[in-house]
Design an enzyme around this catalytic site. Structure first.
Site, PDB file in Angstrom:
ATOM      1  N   GLY A   1      18.372  14.976 -18.257  1.00  0.00           N
ATOM      2  CA  GLY A   1      19.811  15.229 -18.243  1.00  0.00           C
ATOM      3  C   GLY A   1      20.439  14.954 -19.594  1.00  0.00           C
ATOM      4  O   GLY A   1      19.768  14.932 -20.625  1.00  0.00           O
ATOM      5  N   SER A   2      21.726  14.704 -19.566  1.00  0.00           N
ATOM      6  CA  SER A   2      22.475  14.472 -20.800  1.00  0.00           C
ATOM      7  C   SER A   2      22.219  13.068 -21.332  1.00  0.00           C
ATOM      8  O   SER A   2      21.711  12.185 -20.625  1.00  0.00           O
ATOM      9  CB  SER A   2      23.970  14.648 -20.533  1.00  0.00           C
ATOM     10  OG  SER A   2      24.440  13.613 -19.680  1.00  0.00           O
TER      11      SER A   2
ATOM     12  N   ILE B   1      24.170  10.497 -19.279  1.00  0.00           N
ATOM     13  CA  ILE B   1      23.490  10.133 -18.031  1.00  0.00           C
ATOM     14  C   ILE B   1      22.307   9.218 -18.328  1.00  0.00           C
ATOM     15  O   ILE B   1      22.071   8.221 -17.629  1.00  0.00           O
ATOM     16  CB  ILE B   1      23.030  11.396 -17.283  1.00  0.00           C
ATOM     17  CG1 ILE B   1      24.242  12.151 -16.738  1.00  0.00           C
ATOM     18  CG2 ILE B   1      22.069  11.053 -16.150  1.00  0.00           C
ATOM     19  CD1 ILE B   1      23.906  13.499 -16.125  1.00  0.00           C
ATOM     20  N   GLY B   2      21.557   9.536 -19.379  1.00  0.00           N
ATOM     21  CA  GLY B   2      20.404   8.724 -19.740  1.00  0.00           C
ATOM     22  C   GLY B   2      20.772   7.296 -20.079  1.00  0.00           C
ATOM     23  O   GLY B   2      20.080   6.348 -19.693  1.00  0.00           O
TER      24      GLY B   2
ATOM     25  N   GLU C   1      14.374  12.043 -20.511  1.00  0.00           N
ATOM     26  CA  GLU C   1      14.292  13.316 -21.230  1.00  0.00           C
ATOM     27  C   GLU C   1      15.724  13.831 -21.389  1.00  0.00           C
ATOM     28  O   GLU C   1      16.276  14.450 -20.474  1.00  0.00           O
ATOM     29  CB  GLU C   1      13.428  14.320 -20.456  1.00  0.00           C
ATOM     30  CG  GLU C   1      11.984  13.877 -20.298  1.00  0.00           C
ATOM     31  CD  GLU C   1      11.194  13.867 -21.591  1.00  0.00           C
ATOM     32  OE1 GLU C   1      11.755  14.292 -22.632  1.00  0.00           O
ATOM     33  OE2 GLU C   1      10.033  13.430 -21.591  1.00  0.00           O
TER      34      GLU C   1
ATOM     35  N   CYS D   1      16.479  22.271 -23.202  1.00  0.00           N
ATOM     36  CA  CYS D   1      16.608  21.078 -24.048  1.00  0.00           C
ATOM     37  C   CYS D   1      15.896  21.293 -25.374  1.00  0.00           C
ATOM     38  O   CYS D   1      16.184  20.606 -26.357  1.00  0.00           O
ATOM     39  CB  CYS D   1      16.074  19.845 -23.332  1.00  0.00           C
ATOM     40  SG  CYS D   1      14.422  20.047 -22.665  1.00  0.00           S
TER      41      CYS D   1
END
Length: 517
Positions: A246-247, A250-251, A268, A302
């Site tokens: 995700g973004s 979020i990470g 990731e 990504c």
């Protein structure tokens, strides 16, 4: 739903109905009672199907079932676990066309890319089968007589997988196939933008679970929004490992919360990937990589190419070639399932807004639009999710260039020599994928050296997009530092244990310590 592309039959073969459950423990689907999610195709706005979300009670049942299944699954020899994964790969082969078509329709990527995504699932299954016989450790030499010392890897537990919309099934497979051969069970929380892909995948996997009479809880699915689960999923101590795609925002949240409970994460996150084109490059080959990397999946990978550095000697003429290539590609924007389409839609209108906002920001900072900057309308583009791939002449220090915009926007810049190119390349917060095109070994070797690219992936004469499953996938800096897929990525799904065996009749202590009593 109009059925120009045979989607009704496809959905039927994948076991999808008008209203689908959002929770399963493998073969048992729950009678969910939560909110209904409607999934619309970004290509034509048609309603594909509905999902009834899981409740907290459903989630609790799934977690307890996964936990109980782990105690059984961990006792199965790894090569036999590999045999189950082999069958999963075979089942995916049977449904490759149908699942690829659904991925294309629900996500918006072109059909060829949908097929490619399912092939990734098949490839990682094949890889995991071989890996199931190679979960190796090391033997070390003990300093004590008649002692043997070695390390080995054992199953970890329940693995949580949070996947993103842009690869709605492949990322799940990257994690799950390795987790399964490692002896773990898996709970999958997919993107709410592509829920039907997850349900279809579980339906396919259920065929293998039934055929082998496996217990419930080995692979599980829970579809529920933040109002239902909130942070319950990432805070759950029953999952020692959480993998999230995700973004960066979020990470950071996941890493912080999982770190608080001393859990493990695979992160990731964002990529701001660049290609360096030397004056000594094969310019035809580089052009193919640039265009596919920047406009493939409508810039929603990504690993999409977002920055392009061109040596000043060839800059003007080469930019003109790229613009002309974009003009040709832009004539093939259309429905994701149309065989003539090269660029499909963005996932939704919020992504279109991000596209237009980013272009506006680049112009404010002094960027010059060389091509694109248009939201398409009219026949075939009624959804408002189609945009022209855009090229902007920019500077690396622009604030917007330092960010990742999930859209087909390519920033082009010039450089004098390889040292300047590498400095500019690395001068962003993200560090996922990178590439150089050059036939000069001095340049390419420097690019992949310690003084070169600071990314997790560094390619030579290959673009930034399109990684093979045999290599570890992931990046550094704001990309998160996690690794999935190939190489020795399997190790994170297991716990490492060091063992020393005394086969003598004395008890010597390490470091020669004397402790007589």
């Amino acid at each position: 739903m109009t059925d120009k592309f045979g989607m009704k039959e496809t959905l039927e073969r994948l076991g999808l109905t008008e209203l689908n459950s959002g929770a399963t423990t493998g073969t048992e689907w729950f009678d969910t009672t939560g909110k209904i999610i409607e999934s619309y195709a970004p290509a034509d706005g048609e309603l594909i199907g509905k999902i009834q979300e899981a409740s907290k009670e459903d989630y609790e049942k799934i977690m307890e079932t996964a936990k109980a299944a782990f105690k059984i699954w961990r006792e199965v020899p790894a090569p036999k676990r590999g045999e189950i994964v082999r069958q999963m790969g075979e089942e995916l082969r049977k449904y490759k066309a149908d699942l690829g078509r659904l991925v294309s329709y629900e996500m918006g990527k072109i059909y060829q890319e949908g097929l490619g995504e399912v092939q990734e699932m098949i490839d990682i299954a094949d890889f995991a089968v071989g890996q199931s016989r190679q979960l190796y450790g090391y033997t070390m030499q003990s300093e004590r007589e008649k002692h043997r010392m070695f390390d080995h890897y054992e199953p970890l537990g329940v693995v949580g997988v949070i996947s993103a919309f842009n690869f709605p099934v492949a990322v799940w497979a990257w994690n799950t196939m390795l987790a399964l051969i490692a002896g773990d069970t898996v709970v999958w929380k997919p993107s709410s933008k592509t829920p039907l892909c997850a349900v279809a995948t579980q339906n396919i996997m259920a065929n293998v679970l039934r055929a082998n009479n496996l217990p419930e809880g080995i692979i599980n699915l829970v579809i529920a929004g933040s109002k239902v689960l909130g942070t319950d999923f990432i805070d759950d101590k029953r999952m020692p490992l959480i993998s999230v795609t995700g973004s960066v925002a979020i990470g950071r949240k996941v890493a912080s919360r999982v770190g608080q409970r001393l859990g493990k994460t695979i992160l990731e996150l964002g990529g701001n990937n660049a290609i360096i084109v030397s004056k000594e490059a094969d310019l035809d080959m580089a052009l193919r990589a640039i265009v596919f990397g920047a406009v493939g999946t409508a810039g929603q990978r990504c690993t999409s190419t977002r920055r392009l550095f061109i040596q000043e000697d060839i800059y003007d003429a080469y930019v003109e070639r790229i613009v002309n290539a974009y003009k040709g590609v832009s004539e093939k924007i259309g429905h994701s399932l149309d065989s003539d389409t090269l660029v499909g839609p963005l996932i939704d209108k919020s992504s279109v807004e991000a596209y237009t906002w980013a272009i506006g920001e680049a112009e404010k900072e002094g960027g010059k639009v060389l091509f694109g900057n248009k939201v398409l309308s009219g026949k075939g583009f009624e959804t408002g999710t189609y945009v022209l791939p855009t090229i902007i002449e920019a500077k690396n220090e622009f604030n917007i260039v330092q960010e990742e915009t999930f859209a087909p926007i390519l920033y082009v810049m010039k450089f004098k020599d390889i040292d300047e190119a590498i400095q500019m390349h690395n001068d962003v917060p993200q560090g996922l994928s990178s590439a150089i095109f050059s036939r000069n070994m001095l340049e390419t070797e420097k690019f992949i050296s310690a003084a070169g690219s600071d990314c997790g992936i560094a390619n030579v004469n290959i673009g930034t997009s399109g990684a093979e499953i045999g290599g570890a996938f992931g990046g550094e800096k704001d990309t998160g530092g996690g690794r999935e897929s190939g190489s020795d990525s399997w190790k994170i799904y297991m716990r490492r244990q060091t063992t020393t065996i005394n086969f003598g009749t004395e008890l010597p202590l390490a470091q020669g310590i004397k402790f007589d009593f």
